[in-house]
Design a protein around this motif. Structure first.
Motif, PDB file in Angstrom:
ATOM      1  N   ALA A 191     -22.554  48.433  31.590  1.00  0.00           N
ATOM      2  CA  ALA A 191     -22.754  49.921  31.787  1.00  0.00           C
ATOM      3  C   ALA A 191     -22.306  50.419  30.262  1.00  0.00           C
ATOM      4  CB  ALA A 191     -22.156  50.283  32.819  1.00  0.00           C
ATOM      5  N   SER A 195     -24.108  51.774  25.444  1.00  0.00           N
ATOM      6  CA  SER A 195     -23.261  53.466  25.187  1.00  0.00           C
ATOM      7  C   SER A 195     -22.452  53.803  24.419  1.00  0.00           C
ATOM      8  CB  SER A 195     -22.084  52.799  26.757  1.00  0.00           C
ATOM      9  OG  SER A 195     -21.124  51.754  25.981  1.00  0.00           O
ATOM     10  N   THR A 198     -19.481  54.701  23.082  1.00  0.00           N
ATOM     11  CA  THR A 198     -19.207  56.442  23.644  1.00  0.00           C
ATOM     12  C   THR A 198     -17.593  55.362  25.132  1.00  0.00           C
ATOM     13  OG1 THR A 198     -20.365  56.816  25.824  1.00  0.00           O
ATOM     14  CG2 THR A 198     -21.231  57.992  23.544  1.00  0.00           C
ATOM     15  N   LEU A 199     -17.915  54.869  25.337  1.00  0.00           N
ATOM     16  CA  LEU A 199     -16.583  53.988  26.401  1.00  0.00           C
ATOM     17  C   LEU A 199     -16.184  53.096  25.893  1.00  0.00           C
ATOM     18  CD1 LEU A 199     -19.419  52.810  28.722  1.00  0.00           C
ATOM     19  CD2 LEU A 199     -18.089  55.606  28.877  1.00  0.00           C
ATOM     20  N   ALA A 435     -24.344  61.920  36.454  1.00  0.00           N
ATOM     21  CA  ALA A 435     -24.104  60.930  37.178  1.00  0.00           C
ATOM     22  C   ALA A 435     -23.074  59.887  35.211  1.00  0.00           C
ATOM     23  CB  ALA A 435     -24.536  60.132  37.743  1.00  0.00           C
ATOM     24  N   MET A 436     -24.138  59.743  35.094  1.00  0.00           N
ATOM     25  CA  MET A 436     -24.053  59.162  33.579  1.00  0.00           C
ATOM     26  C   MET A 436     -22.284  59.954  33.497  1.00  0.00           C
ATOM     27  SD  MET A 436     -26.921  58.670  31.439  1.00  0.00           S
ATOM     28  CE  MET A 436     -28.549  58.086  32.568  1.00  0.00           C
ATOM     29  N   ARG A 438     -20.097  61.031  34.297  1.00  0.00           N
ATOM     30  CA  ARG A 438     -18.636  60.597  35.517  1.00  0.00           C
ATOM     31  C   ARG A 438     -18.473  59.591  34.689  1.00  0.00           C
ATOM     32  NH1 ARG A 438     -20.074  61.444  42.042  1.00  0.00           N
ATOM     33  NH2 ARG A 438     -21.272  62.835  41.935  1.00  0.00           N
ATOM     34  N   LEU A 439     -19.691  58.216  34.589  1.00  0.00           N
ATOM     35  CA  LEU A 439     -19.245  56.959  33.692  1.00  0.00           C
ATOM     36  C   LEU A 439     -18.269  57.448  32.647  1.00  0.00           C
ATOM     37  CD1 LEU A 439     -19.392  54.072  34.708  1.00  0.00           C
ATOM     38  CD2 LEU A 439     -20.976  54.547  32.691  1.00  0.00           C
ATOM     39  N   ARG A 440     -18.584  58.284  31.578  1.00  0.00           N
ATOM     40  CA  ARG A 440     -18.289  58.468  30.643  1.00  0.00           C
ATOM     41  C   ARG A 440     -16.946  58.953  30.398  1.00  0.00           C
ATOM     42  NH1 ARG A 440     -19.449  62.658  26.285  1.00  0.00           N
ATOM     43  NH2 ARG A 440     -18.148  64.594  27.904  1.00  0.00           N
ATOM     44  N   CYS A 442     -14.926  58.685  33.642  1.00  0.00           N
ATOM     45  CA  CYS A 442     -13.655  57.534  33.820  1.00  0.00           C
ATOM     46  C   CYS A 442     -12.831  57.003  32.463  1.00  0.00           C
ATOM     47  CB  CYS A 442     -14.024  56.916  35.054  1.00  0.00           C
ATOM     48  SG  CYS A 442     -15.190  55.725  34.870  1.00  0.00           S
ATOM     49  N   PHE A 443     -14.074  56.674  31.757  1.00  0.00           N
ATOM     50  CA  PHE A 443     -13.645  55.957  30.326  1.00  0.00           C
ATOM     51  C   PHE A 443     -13.492  56.369  29.115  1.00  0.00           C
ATOM     52  CE2 PHE A 443     -15.615  52.469  32.416  1.00  0.00           C
ATOM     53  CZ  PHE A 443     -14.403  51.675  33.374  1.00  0.00           C
TER      54      PHE A 443
END
Lengths: 477, 477
Positions: A191, A195, A198-199, A435-436, A438-440, A442-443
């Motif tokens: 993941a 990225s 951005t993470l 959904a993407m 959400r990943l961003r 959370c970090f």
């Protein structure tokens, strides 16, 4: 906020903190000339601990930060408008080369080609080879999930990263993955690769090394036009061959290359040339060379050359890898496009792309990873001419829409960055993008790490977190 | 809550909703016999829309749900203690087989081996081949990122999944990835593969197909002991060969196989046999067979057989893939362990594992993916004997600690599930686990989707979300 600069200087040293206009100018853009942004400061940390302290300092001052490698990216991913650029070129140590389990542990600032140069003595190489490999860094490659001419056989960067150490946007450090290539739990390594900064910020990476093949054969097939060359590519794959590379260079690109220092003696009357590289056991290559020669000739190649030695092989590759540089001769600016279509659609799509270029009266040339279906239509232009720029942008949009309609996607290896964020809606609907996000979130919940990249800012208004705005625009310094 | 069952029946039909004790008994455990859990109900949806409605219904009733394939998993991942099992076996359609771009679009309940059987006519196969491939499903393979004997050359499931359609734990549907294998934005496909059913439920998958190799050669090398066989594996890899498979079967496993229906004529006086499978062009294989024969003989093999035809090849593989079944003869219960060490450490680690088995006076046999460094120490026992069970658990812990100390990890292909959640701290520190929990929390914030899996429940108390508790224990029905 002069105290921000003072704190940054205390962390990375005076020489590692740039803030004068003539210094910042260097960081105003990356390989994408369409967008630019003026950073507040550039820091060059030497260690994970310095990266951590810089991140925490930016956070305390409410200022965005953007990781950057060599700045060769082509989608604006390393631009920091009013934020702090964290440039990783001083973190360039190779910590370990393990020749038995075949991996290397490197810092993000190691130059791509340097790693293979170091491991060559052990018969190993690092496979991902972007055209910018003489200068681009492994950290940048990881951020963009970079490909290259040999992606067809060897995959992109994500297929070669075993473990990562990262500083997350909150300043904490995590280690993910394992040098064995096996790791329990979620595949966060996957993941994080691609990225686009951005993470978090990679501070150490464990990457796979491959055995240098016993033998390499490089062929150059001359075609009357680019569409026929694309058909040849399809037939080679259909025959069950998996070359290491299948690269097409069209007539306009040949002309630019032959007029440049990358001159390779390519036939200027050709409509296109196809570079076919085969690697593996010597015993199997002789047969494969014969089959490729037979297939390309049957598909319309007027001539097929086989590189007689390494010098000749390097000559073919110099033409291919120098092509973007050579285009500097055609116009002051170059917009390198990047899209992927199913291989079977290549001939029809390339024909339509050329028609789009003609319709907009643009100088459009093609040099691309045909084996992957990964197109690079390149538009040479002068951005000082606003009317021409408008045509470049409009043609670019049509090209992307055409590729998506053909079952493709809007980028292969250059990323979304700021360039294509508003085209994400062509490929994903709001639920997919959510959904993407959400990943961003959370970090990077407040968007302080590389804001304004990947996600649409218009039309598909899916920024899920109201805090994810404005950070980049806080003036400092 | 009788109305939960009534609602579930209205969605999936009476035949698709199981709740009688004799029906639920089937779902009490998966391939891991150490843990069990009694579900409240089992539903068998036929479509994405039914999955969505089931998920929403569970959510409304505050009841946990757990996706399940064929239940062949080995780490307790498909257990639902008091929750609803969503069993995907009725979603077993193959929507598309694309022979040009080489992919298949399948529902999660398609049996692994069935896909290759369907595509064989087109000269294609689906590469990941767990030993349970005759019954296990693609959906379960995706959840566990399953490997198999051919992982050495072809990779695990994650290397073969191009796109996913999922029902997320909140009931929304997302489509991720692309059939071209290229997709912009975050690689969420990679993050979902191997997430053990904790991030959502796959309702459709696009998977890569590979060309069936021109020729396959399968060798059986007979070694005096398992340590010598491991050395042979190391030498084959060091010679630069990449076999499709390198599998070791030890003496105890040979005895069990030869006493079973999987009987393959393996030499019962051997300390271990090594199956070496080579695939590729016929022209290159002859040379590789000769090299493997030379290397294994030099390393101590007392005999090397080459399968003369496909029947003989199937005979070797029947022994390998039937090994776990054959162990049913040794004791009522079997604990199939799974850990990975760097290949170079195999000889010393396998010796120490055997010593641990002896020290605890356990029947420990080994049949494993030696080429990957992926060990499967198998302990045969009787769980009705609590004293023996305690020794099994203690030996298991020592084996995992040994593998981690050797630079390895606690699972290769069987996942963490409930089995190894409390061992995650051997590999990851709290910050690393917290990063993974962030991912879980952004898709499954209340833990309602497959609770109690992957993350430690003791010692490393990193459950970040206070709501992530208790769901599974809500009694229903």
């Amino acid at each position: 906020m002069p105290d921000l600069l003072a704190t940054l200087r205390a962390i990375v040293g005076d020489a590692g903190c740039l803030s004068r206009p003539e210094e910042l100018l260097v960081y105003e853009c990356d390989g994408l000339t369409l967008h630019s942004g003026w950073p507040a400061a550039v820091v060059l940390p030497r260690s994970r601990s310095e990266v951590q302290r810089v991140v925490r300092t930016c956070r305390e001052h409410g200022v965005a930060f953007v990781p950057r490698g060599a700045g060769t990216g082509l989608s604006g991913g390393a631009l920091a408008d009013a934020g702090v650029v964290i440039e990783c070129s001083r973190m360039n140590r190779i910590h370990e080369v393990n020749t038995v389990d075949r991996y290397a542990v490197v810092e993000p600032g190691v130059v791509n080609a340097d790693l293979s140069a170091v491991t060559a003595a052990a018969g190993l190489f690092y496979a991902p080879d972007p055209s910018s490999q003489q200068v681009c860094t492994i950290g940048g490659n990881i951020a963009e999930n970079s490909g290259g001419p040999h992606t067809l056989k060897y995959g992109t960067t994500t297929n070669h990263v075993l473990a990562l150490e990262l500083v997350l946007p909150d300043g904490s450090v995590v280690e993910l993955g394992s040098p064995t290539g096996w790791a329990p739990g979620y595949d966060l390594v996957g993941a994080f690769v691609g990225s686009e900064g951005t993470l978090g910020i990679v501070t150490c990476a464990t990457v796979k090394l491959e055995a240098i093949p016993e033998r390499i054969e490089t062929l150059l097939a001359v075609f009357p036009d680019v569409v026929t060359a694309c058909r040849g590519v399809g037939e080679i794959i259909q025959a069950g061959l998996v070359p290491a590379a299948l690269e097409i260079i069209d007539r306009r690109t040949i002309a630019a290359v032959e007029a440049s220092v990358y001159r390779a003696g390519l036939p200027q009357d050709a409509g296109a040339v196809l570079i076919i590289e085969l690697d593996g056991s010597a015993v199997v290559l002789a047969d494969q060379v014969a089959r490729v020669r037979e297939i390309t000739t049957r598909e319309g190649a007027t001539r097929v050359e086989v590189a007689r030695d390494d010098a000749e092989r390097q000559r073919f590759w110099r033409a291919r890898k120098g092509a973007f540089g050579a285009m500097g001769r055609l116009a002051p600016d170059l917009y390198v496009h990047d899209a992927v279509v199913p291989r079977v659609k290549l001939p029809e799509v390339i024909e339509k792309i050329c028609a789009i270029g003609d319709r907009y009266e643009l100088t459009l040339s093609n040099v691309f990873h045909a084996g992957d279906g990964n197109l690079h239509p390149n538009i040479s232009f002068d951005r000082r001419n606003p009317e021409e720029l408008a045509r470049v942008v409009a043609a670019g949009r049509e090209i992307l829409e055409l590729c998506v309609e053909a079952g493709g996607v809007i980028t292969g290896e250059h990323g979304i960055g700021s360039e294509k964020r508003d085209f994400m809606g062509l490929v994903f609907d709001e639920a997919d993008l959510a959904a993407m996000l959400r990943l961003r979130d959370c970090f990077n919940p407040d968007g302080v790490c590389n804001p304004g990249k990947i996600f649409p800012t218009t039309r598909f208004c899916v920024e899920s977190n109201p805090k994810a705005r404005g950070y980049a625009r806080v003036p400092i310094g």
